[in-house]
Design a protein around this motif. Structure first.
Motif, PDB file in Angstrom:
ATOM      1  N   CYS A   1      -3.591  -1.310  -5.072  1.00 14.96           N
ATOM      2  CA  CYS A   1      -3.602  -2.493  -4.211  1.00 14.96           C
ATOM      3  C   CYS A   1      -4.794  -3.404  -4.449  1.00 14.96           C
TER       4      CYS A   1
ATOM      5  N   HIS B   1      -8.825   0.056  -4.123  1.00 14.64           N
ATOM      6  CA  HIS B   1      -7.704   0.993  -3.950  1.00 14.64           C
ATOM      7  C   HIS B   1      -8.156   2.457  -3.897  1.00 14.64           C
TER       8      HIS B   1
ATOM      9  N   HIS C   1       0.852  -1.186   0.000  1.00 14.80           N
ATOM     10  CA  HIS C   1       0.000   0.000   0.000  1.00 14.80           C
ATOM     11  C   HIS C   1       0.889   1.238   0.000  1.00 14.80           C
TER      12      HIS C   1
HETATM   13 CU1  CUA Z   1      -4.108   0.320  -0.553  1.00 15.38          CU
HETATM   14 CU2  CUA Z   1      -4.107   1.218  -2.781  1.00 15.38          CU
END
Ligand code: CUA
Length: 159
Positions: free
Chosen positions: A141, A145, A102
């Motif tokens: 991610c 996200h 992230h």
């Molecule tokens: Cu967590 Cu993009």
């Protein structure tokens, strides 16, 4: 050695580009305190819940008024959220991920780090303006996200 004029022209262009790019890196390093990650600390992402530190993410205020913020990032949120920190004191963020990579960017500041499973990212920032700041995940991610945000609240006095 003779170099064709056309080739010499492009050699100068290439040299100029390299100089500009290196100059941009040095300039932002000096003027905007951009720095590469230097804090190498590993952690087992599969046992975060039992970790002494990351098992209970939160804010700890030290005696001198500075604070340590322990944050766990996971699909698709940050814990804790919101994060309340003191104004005008050094705040050290310690971040790790429970799953995938992230990002942790406090929008409008130079606080910005990757959050990588297996590693602890750490940086210290002093907030000079009270109020709310958005935390954005800036590493793709997964499907959620774009919804992965959090909030930092900078307060004059913490309870
Ligand atoms: Cu967590 Cu993009």
């Amino acid at each position: 050695m003779s170099v064709d004029a056309y080739e010499r022209f492009w050699m100068w262009i290439a040299g100029l580009l390299i100089t500009v790019f290196l100059g941009a890196i040095l300039l932002t390093t000096g003027l905007q305190a951009v720095h590469p990650p230097s804090h190498i600390e590993t952690i087992d992402p599969t046992t975060l819940a039992d970790d002494r530190e990351f098992g209970k993410p939160g804010v700890t205020v030290r005696e001198d008024g500075s604070a340590v913020v322990v944050v766990v990032a996971q699909l698709f949120s940050f814990s804790p959220d919101p994060i309340e920190v003191p104004l005008g004191k050094p705040v050290t963020f310690r971040l790790t991920s429970a799953d995938v990579i992230h990002g942790f960017e406090i929008v409008g500041t130079n606080a910005n780090a990757m959050v990588v499973p297996g590693y602890v990212s750490q940086f210290t920032v002093t907030f000079e303006r009270a109020g709310e700041y958005v935390i954005a995940c800036n590493e793709f991610c997964g499907v959620g996200h774009h919804m992965m945000t959090g909030k930092v609240v900078v307060k004059k006095a913490l309870p």
